[in-house]
Design a protein around this motif. Structure first.
Motif, PDB file in Angstrom:
ATOM      1  N   UNK A   1      -7.036  13.011  -6.374  1.00 48.74           N
ATOM      2  CA  UNK A   1      -5.790  13.701  -6.062  1.00 48.74           C
ATOM      3  C   UNK A   1      -5.184  13.411  -4.705  1.00 48.74           C
ATOM      4  N   UNK A   2      -5.703  12.403  -3.983  1.00 45.13           N
ATOM      5  CA  UNK A   2      -5.112  12.106  -2.679  1.00 45.13           C
ATOM      6  C   UNK A   2      -3.741  11.470  -2.832  1.00 45.13           C
ATOM      7  N   UNK A   3      -3.563  10.710  -3.899  1.00 47.04           N
ATOM      8  CA  UNK A   3      -2.237  10.170  -4.198  1.00 47.04           C
ATOM      9  C   UNK A   3      -1.913  10.523  -5.640  1.00 47.04           C
ATOM     10  N   UNK A   4      -0.626  10.691  -5.912  1.00 42.55           N
ATOM     11  CA  UNK A   4      -0.188  11.001  -7.284  1.00 42.55           C
ATOM     12  C   UNK A   4       0.956  10.048  -7.624  1.00 42.55           C
ATOM     13  N   UNK A   5       0.628   8.796  -7.971  1.00 47.15           N
ATOM     14  CA  UNK A   5       1.710   7.836  -8.226  1.00 47.15           C
ATOM     15  C   UNK A   5       2.530   8.245  -9.449  1.00 47.15           C
ATOM     16  N   UNK A   6       3.849   8.197  -9.278  1.00 45.88           N
ATOM     17  CA  UNK A   6       4.746   8.524 -10.374  1.00 45.88           C
ATOM     18  C   UNK A   6       4.831   7.363 -11.339  1.00 45.88           C
ATOM     19  N   UNK A   7       4.930   7.676 -12.624  1.00 43.53           N
ATOM     20  CA  UNK A   7       5.022   6.609 -13.611  1.00 43.53           C
ATOM     21  C   UNK A   7       6.442   6.486 -14.165  1.00 43.53           C
ATOM     22  N   UNK A   8       7.291   7.414 -13.777  1.00 39.91           N
ATOM     23  CA  UNK A   8       8.667   7.393 -14.281  1.00 39.91           C
ATOM     24  C   UNK A   8       9.574   7.774 -13.125  1.00 39.91           C
ATOM     25  N   UNK A   9      10.710   7.123 -13.001  1.00 29.82           N
ATOM     26  CA  UNK A   9      11.691   7.558 -11.998  1.00 29.82           C
ATOM     27  C   UNK A   9      12.722   8.403 -12.728  1.00 29.82           C
ATOM     28  N   UNK A  10      12.792   9.720 -12.413  1.00 25.68           N
ATOM     29  CA  UNK A  10      13.678  10.612 -13.163  1.00 25.68           C
ATOM     30  C   UNK A  10      15.127  10.120 -13.099  1.00 25.68           C
ATOM     31  N   UNK A  11      15.747  10.113 -14.260  1.00 24.67           N
ATOM     32  CA  UNK A  11      17.145   9.696 -14.314  1.00 24.67           C
ATOM     33  C   UNK A  11      17.312   8.200 -14.399  1.00 24.67           C
ATOM     34  N   UNK A  12      16.235   7.469 -14.264  1.00 24.83           N
ATOM     35  CA  UNK A  12      16.408   6.018 -14.259  1.00 24.83           C
ATOM     36  C   UNK A  12      15.557   5.328 -15.320  1.00 24.83           C
ATOM     37  N   UNK A  13      14.281   5.679 -15.352  1.00 19.77           N
ATOM     38  CA  UNK A  13      13.405   5.022 -16.325  1.00 19.77           C
ATOM     39  C   UNK A  13      12.814   6.071 -17.240  1.00 19.77           C
ATOM     40  N   UNK A  14      12.298   5.605 -18.339  1.00 19.90           N
ATOM     41  CA  UNK A  14      11.703   6.533 -19.300  1.00 19.90           C
ATOM     42  C   UNK A  14      10.464   5.897 -19.889  1.00 19.90           C
TER      43      UNK A  14
ATOM     44  N   UNK B   1       0.795  -1.227   0.000  1.00 17.85           N
ATOM     45  CA  UNK B   1       0.000   0.000   0.000  1.00 17.85           C
ATOM     46  C   UNK B   1       0.833   1.286   0.000  1.00 17.85           C
ATOM     47  N   UNK B   2       1.966   1.309   0.677  1.00 21.22           N
ATOM     48  CA  UNK B   2       2.763   2.537   0.652  1.00 21.22           C
ATOM     49  C   UNK B   2       3.327   2.792  -0.730  1.00 21.22           C
ATOM     50  N   UNK B   3       3.920   1.743  -1.315  1.00 21.06           N
ATOM     51  CA  UNK B   3       4.557   1.922  -2.610  1.00 21.06           C
ATOM     52  C   UNK B   3       3.551   2.264  -3.689  1.00 21.06           C
ATOM     53  N   UNK B   4       2.356   1.675  -3.614  1.00 17.29           N
ATOM     54  CA  UNK B   4       1.408   1.935  -4.686  1.00 17.29           C
ATOM     55  C   UNK B   4       0.816   3.327  -4.609  1.00 17.29           C
ATOM     56  N   UNK B   5       0.968   3.969  -3.465  1.00 17.40           N
ATOM     57  CA  UNK B   5       0.492   5.344  -3.390  1.00 17.40           C
ATOM     58  C   UNK B   5       1.540   6.300  -3.972  1.00 17.40           C
ATOM     59  N   UNK B   6       2.759   5.791  -4.149  1.00 14.89           N
ATOM     60  CA  UNK B   6       3.825   6.673  -4.640  1.00 14.89           C
ATOM     61  C   UNK B   6       4.215   6.394  -6.094  1.00 14.89           C
ATOM     62  N   UNK B   7       4.024   5.145  -6.519  1.00  7.00           N
ATOM     63  CA  UNK B   7       4.448   4.762  -7.868  1.00  7.00           C
ATOM     64  C   UNK B   7       3.382   3.901  -8.524  1.00  7.00           C
ATOM     65  N   UNK B   8       3.344   3.930  -9.849  1.00 10.76           N
ATOM     66  CA  UNK B   8       2.426   3.037 -10.563  1.00 10.76           C
ATOM     67  C   UNK B   8       2.983   1.617 -10.532  1.00 10.76           C
ATOM     68  N   UNK B   9       2.122   0.669 -10.821  1.00  8.13           N
ATOM     69  CA  UNK B   9       2.523  -0.744 -10.826  1.00  8.13           C
ATOM     70  C   UNK B   9       3.623  -0.965 -11.863  1.00  8.13           C
ATOM     71  N   UNK B  10       3.521  -0.174 -12.937  1.00  6.65           N
ATOM     72  CA  UNK B  10       4.422  -0.354 -14.075  1.00  6.65           C
ATOM     73  C   UNK B  10       5.872  -0.108 -13.697  1.00  6.65           C
ATOM     74  N   UNK B  11       6.111   0.880 -12.879  1.00  4.89           N
ATOM     75  CA  UNK B  11       7.486   1.251 -12.518  1.00  4.89           C
ATOM     76  C   UNK B  11       8.224   0.051 -11.919  1.00  4.89           C
ATOM     77  N   UNK B  12       7.594  -0.633 -10.986  1.00  5.89           N
ATOM     78  CA  UNK B  12       8.255  -1.758 -10.324  1.00  5.89           C
ATOM     79  C   UNK B  12       8.181  -3.041 -11.126  1.00  5.89           C
TER      80      UNK B  12
END
Lengths: 273, 264
Positions: A165-178, A56-67
């Motif tokens: 807008x309670x969570x805004x999961x990132x879909x890209x990690x800057x500098x690492x993924x594109x 639950x913590x990770x999914x509030x910060x990142x999309x499933x795709x990133x991991x």
């Protein structure tokens, strides 16, 4: 003859006992436990407690795709085979947990060390916490207090939580993924339920691709891109395949039939042609 | 000497064969549906918990507790702790000192407040071995409820049909239960031997359980015939036997399920 009968009897009784995996109603994960993965490929062998990973913590910060695509985690406990050297080399957990990458302005704690000193034990325990009383950084109740609620699973309507807008999961990690340019999304379509009395499924690519892109599901989970090419039914889904890969343990669980079986059934005897 | 030994052997054999048969005595009706929970109570120096189904099932459908709240259907299977109760899970979903039932606030389950309500709260549940006077008496509560054949067990189906009990299907504040699915038609399940086939009614079961109390945990299939089980498993407390013979009407009422009088 008697021995043969005895042998047959023993075999039948043990067959009955072995098949007793279903037919029971065991404990269900509480909202803060749902999505928990216990990892123990090497932890105990190396003298550490197994790792508890809560989604639950990770999914509030990142999309499933990133991991599960960019970093490459498998979707089954133990299958990724994470070890400390891979982490320290910047793979898997170490892709973010390297002591340098910033999240919300703070550096993310590093995963694993070659020879952790006694003072570093607390850092190890943040993940290697099975059976231990470890104080977590985020408490589930406080973190999710204002999120829109839904039944089962985490008790959270994650879709609405993001939409509002309670969570805004990132879909890209800057500098690492594109990410490459987004492909156009297919329209929602209907999948027929095998049972006539069950409402058909309305499948929405739009909802799924927000979190998964294309590559999380295709081609590994769903080989075909032509509707009907991949044959499966609730039997496979209940066994953790196809939709069940996510919708058993992490996404909203299969207990909530109506979330997918949502197309109103047209009953002939209710004045419909 | 030899003769005496032989006699003892026969006597022992008789005991061995007869004793198991009498171990399945039916409990008195007030005890039917009783669950003793002792994951941690004795360990912590408290009496084990006795939970009686009959009162709760007159107030709530099975689905509320075994679907929404998530109780297991196995004694000691849920692993309820005082901490989870105080956080508002399991028993604490309702037993929190604030929720109201019949105009009264429901007593809180577990508390760190010493001597809460005169120290009588804990003993309401942690009552095994203590002579606790129950707040509600089974016999007076069920006096006017219709009974099953020849027994003191309540016929809950009939009781609800007559409006004598009105179990609630949701807890206030629980999201999402406004999308009712329509129940399937009744269908026939073949019985293996000479007994009449079973007519299974989803409609009757779904009234109390919806889909999620049984699927996919107890019956991991929606395709008829995919899950194989027989009366052996049922008598052993699996599948149908998870509820029937423990909380729902007992398996001795064969004719309630084996009703299909089609010539075999």
């Amino acid at each position: 003859m008697k021995r043969v009968l005895l042998a047959v009897f023993v075999v039948l009784v043990s067959a009955g006992m072995v098949s007793a995996q279903t037919g029971l109603k065991k404990r269900r994960a509480l909202p803060f436990e749902f999505g928990r993965v216990v990892l123990n490929n090497y932890s105990e062998k190396a003298g550490f407690s197994p790792v508890i990973f809560d989604h639950w913590v990770h999914r509030s910060k990142y999309t499933c795709r990133v991991c599960h695509v960019d970093i490459g985690f498998a979707m089954k406990a133990g299958l990724t085979n994470i070890n400390a050297s891979d982490n320290m080399a910047g793979y898997y957990c170490g892709a973010c947990h390297d002591g340098k990458m910033l999240s919300e302005g703070q550096p993310v704690f590093a995963a694993c060390a070659k020879k952790p000193s006694p003072g570093e034990k607390e850092r190890c325990d943040r993940c290697h916490s099975f059976g231990k009383e470890v104080k977590k950084k985020y408490g589930f109740a406080e973190f999710t207090q204002r999120f829109p609620k839904e039944r089962f699973g985490n008790g959270i309507d994650w879709e609405r939580t993001e939409a509002e807008g309670y969570v805004k999961p990132l879909d890209v990690i800057p500098g690492m993924t594109a990410r490459k340019k987004a492909l156009p999304i297919a329209k929602d379509f209907v999948l027929d339920a095998r049972l006539e009395s069950m409402p058909n499924i309305i499948f929405s690519h739009k909802k799924h691709t927000v979190w998964n892109g294309c590559e999380l599901c295709h081609p590994e989970i769903f080989l075909g891109v032509k509707k009907g090419a991949t044959r499966y039914s609730m039997e496979e889904i209940f066994r953790g395949q196809y939709c069940g890969v996510c919708h058993m343990n992490v996404a909203f669980p299969l207990l909530d039939c109506q979330r997918c079986h949502s197309r109103p059934v047209q009953w002939r005897n209710e004045g419909n042609p | 000497m030899k003769g005496a030994l032989r006699a003892w052997t026969w006597l022992a054999l008789v005991f061995v064969l007869v004793a198991p048969a009498s171990a399945r005595d039916r409990p008195v009706s007030a005890d039917y549906g009783k669950v003793i929970i002792d994951n941690f109570s004795s360990h912590q120096g408290m009496a084990a918990v006795r939970f009686d189904h009959w009162f709760h099932r007159s107030k709530f459908t099975c689905r509320v507790c075994h679907g929404d709240i998530g109780f297991s259907m196995e004694a000691n299977g849920t692993k309820i702790t005082a901490e989870t109760n105080m956080r508002g899970f399991y028993c604490g979903s309702c037993h929190n000192g604030r929720s109201v039932d019949d105009g009264e606030s429901i007593f809180p389950a577990c508390s760190t407040i010493p001597n809460l309500r005169g120290g009588k709260v804990c003993a309401r549940c942690h009552s095994v071995g203590n002579n606790i006077r129950e707040n509600r008496d089974y016999l007076s509560f069920t006096r006017n409820l219709p009974k099953a054949r020849g027994e003191d067990l309540v016929d809950w189906e009939e009781a609800e049909a007559r409006g004598l009990v009105k179990p609630a299907d949701t807890l206030p504040g629980t999201p999402g239960k406004d999308r009712a699915l329509r129940a399937q038609e009744d269908f026939s399940i073949r019985s293996k031997g000479w007994m009449p086939n079973i007519i299974f009614s989803h409609k009757k079961h779904a009234l109390w359980n919806s889909c999620e109390a049984c699927h996919p945990e107890i019956f991991p299939s929606v395709k008829r015939g995919a899950v194989k089980y027989s009366m052996f498993e049922i008598f052993d407390g699996e599948y149908c036997g998870l509820c029937h013979d423990r909380v729902a009407f007992p398996l001795s009422e064969c004719e309630k399920c084996h009703t299909d009088n089609v010539r075999k």
